[in-house]
Write an enzyme that holds these catalytic residues in place. Structure first.
Site, short mmCIF file in Angstrom:
data_model
loop_
_atom_site.label_atom_id
_atom_site.label_comp_id
_atom_site.label_asym_id
_atom_site.label_seq_id
_atom_site.Cartn_x
_atom_site.Cartn_y
_atom_site.Cartn_z
N ALA A 111 48.33 -36.84 50.55
CA ALA A 111 47.10 -37.59 50.86
C ALA A 111 46.83 -37.72 52.36
CB ALA A 111 47.16 -38.98 50.21
N HIS B 208 45.20 -33.76 57.58
CA HIS B 208 45.97 -33.25 58.71
C HIS B 208 45.08 -32.99 59.92
CE1 HIS B 208 49.65 -32.76 56.42
NE2 HIS B 208 48.95 -32.19 55.45
#
Ligand SMILES: Cc1cc2nc3c(=O)[nH]c(=O)nc-3n(C[C@H](O)[C@H](O)[C@H](O)COP(=O)(O)OP(=O)(O)OC[C@H]3O[C@@H](n4cnc5c(N)ncnc54)[C@H](O)[C@@H]3O)c2cc1C
Length: 480
Positions: A46, A49
């Site tokens: 989750a 990035h």
């Protein structure tokens, strides 16, 4: 006949559906499960990035950085919980520090904003629970955390609100290629579409095989397992904490979740190609997660663990995201091998696929009444005392707390059932409004949620499912 059939209602298929719903197209999403986001999208780290680690010229690198920048707007419009809390990649020695410098250089080249290598002392000040021997970290303030399943649910709802059709329990079994369209077969009625978008996650290679005997890629599942700790653990860490990456991937991380828990995982375990449903956790691999996380911190309070889970990465034989129209099957667009950072890349991939569709169809016309804003969800707990009182007066169901751990009312559960991509199972409701996501993991509220589901869906309680087909909770009446 539909213009477009999207196969798969994960983060990728639903994001594409949302983008395509902007145009005058007749689009359908076909999903084998009884809910959206039931595949890899519901079980991952989750993390949105920052995007410094994928190779400069790869699809992963390009789409991650572009996608990350789109999350503020997408999540605001879609009412999806998202926080840009930043990430730290920690180094323990000079060799790892060299890797951090390479990551920073790669990230700077890719356009990741404000990357910085910070000292061990600064890391300690930011994160007191990490190991003492950390000498430096790569700080990426643009990294974020999100509810991944909610992203897919919200995209599906917004797409439906803009005219897309969603067909659940539609397991695509075969596809016939005709001169100017495809015919799609399942156990129920056939569907015809001019274009197919294959967003079937770990099954994308099997889907492609239905139209191309010798697909150019294969997908094998790579499992990752996690611990999820109770909210009581509090701010054990404030950022997403990664070890220095290796050839195997980003490594085992420790992170807060957007809902206030602490997540530890994943490991990385290659499974045989046929094991595309093996999302069970195992004792030995969970032990491995603990072992790997020790590189970051040896203080994780595992006694506060409330659940474990596993997800499957769609590992492509090509090593990179495959996002292209097939060269041998015109009109068949593969969006395959979307492993991490697939979630982070989803909005950018969706926009790119929209452009690809536009090129194939020689232009798309925008709808005059397209609305990018999803009907927001009402979160009872976040209201003021006056707002709560007014709401309960208007609808007494908001005065009945069903989940005490997460303070979820009956009104919120009823709304979650009746939304355009509403939940139909106990876990589907848990994903949408969190009853059962707290410390008791549904021990108290589970039966109440089942009662509400049965009442609202006008079925017997015995027919209410926990999750997928066949996952009945009750076997019959006692003393029957
Ligand atoms: C352990 C792990 C950690 C990860 N961490 C991150 C992270 O932190 N950040 C990040 O950016 N990414 C992360 N990812 C990657 C991310 O989760 C995926 O890229 C993303 O969820 C993929 O979405 P998808 O829609 O392609 O696949 P899925 O969510 O799997 O959706 C595919 C859908 O296709 C459906 N389908 C399959 N076959 C058929 C059929 N025959 N007929 C109809 N429907 C079918 C499935 O039921 C499923 O719903 C991680 C992945 C894993 C496994």
């Amino acid at each position: 006949m539909f213009d477009i059939a999207i196969i798969g209602a994960g983060a990728i298929g639903t994001a594409i559906a949302r983008v395509l719903s902007k145009y005058q197209l007749n689009t359908i999403i076909l999903e084998k499960d009884n809910d959206v986001s039931g595949g890899t999208t519901k079980a991952n780290s989750a993390i949105i990035h920052a995007g410094y680690d994928a190779p400069y010229d790869s699809n992963k690198g390009i789409f991650n950085v572009k996608g990350n920048a789109m999350f503020d707007e997408w999540c605001k419009d879609l009412d999806v919980p998202f926080k840009r809390i930043g990430s730290l990649v920690v180094a323990h020695n000079d060799e790892e520090l060299e890797t951090l410098k390479e990551l920073k250089e790669n990230g700077d080249r890719l356009g990741v904003p404000n990357l910085e290598i910070i000292s061990g002392d600064k890391v300690k000040a930011m994160e007191p629970n990490l190991r003492e021997d950390i000498i430096a970290a790569l700080y990426a303030p643009s990294a974020g955390i999100i509810e991944p399943w909610e992203l897919a649910i919200a995209c599906a709802e917004n797409a439906i609100e803009n005219g897309v059709e969603l067909r659940l329990n539609y397991d695509v079994k075969a596809i016939e290629q005709h001169e100017d369209h495809f015919r799609i077969f399942s156990d129920v009625e056939d569907v015809e579409a001019k274009l197919i978008i294959n967003a079937a996650g770990v099954y994308a290679d099997q889907l492609y095989k239905m139209v191309n005997e010798n697909p150019e890629f294969s997908i094998h599942p790579r499992r990752g397992q996690y611990y999820l700790l109770d909210k009581e653990v509090g701010t054990f860490v404030n950022h997403v904490i990664f070890p220095t990456p290796t050839k195997l991937g980003k490594g085992t991380l420790v992170t807060p979740t957007v809902d206030g828990n602490i997540l530890v995982g994943p490991d990385s375990e290659d499974l045989e190609e046929c094991k595309k449903e093996s999302v069970n956790t195992t004792y030995d691999r969970l032990a491995k997660v603990k072992e790997l996380a020790i590189g970051i911190t040896d203080k994780v309070p595992y006694g506060m663990n409330i659940t474990t889970f596993a997800g499957l990465r769609a590992e492509p034989s090509t090593g990179d995201f495959i996002i292209e129209e097939s060269s041998v099957v015109p009109g068949f667009i593969n969006v395959a091998g979307i492993k991490s950072p697939g979630l982070s890349s989803a909005p950018a991939i969706a926009v790119y696929v929209g452009e690809l569709v536009g090129t194939i169809m020689a232009g798309l016309v925008e709808k005059a009444d397209y609305n990018p804003v999803r009907r927001p969800k009402l979160k009872f707990e976040h209201l003021s005392a006056e707002e709560k009182a007014a709401l309960i007066k208007e609808n007494p169901a908001y005065g009945r707390i069903i989940c005490r751990c997460e303070m979820i009312t009956e009104g919120e559960i009823v709304d979650a059932i009746h939304r355009s991509a509403g939940g139909r199972t106990v876990n589907g409701i848990k994903r949408r409004v969190r009853p059962g996501a707290g410390r008791c993991q549904g021990g108290f509220c589970g039966p109440r949620v089942m009662e509400i589901l049965a009442r609202e869906l006008k079925c017997d309680m015995e027919d209410v499912l926990q999750e997928n087909k066949g996952s009945y909770v009750l076997s019959g009446h006692t003393k029957a």
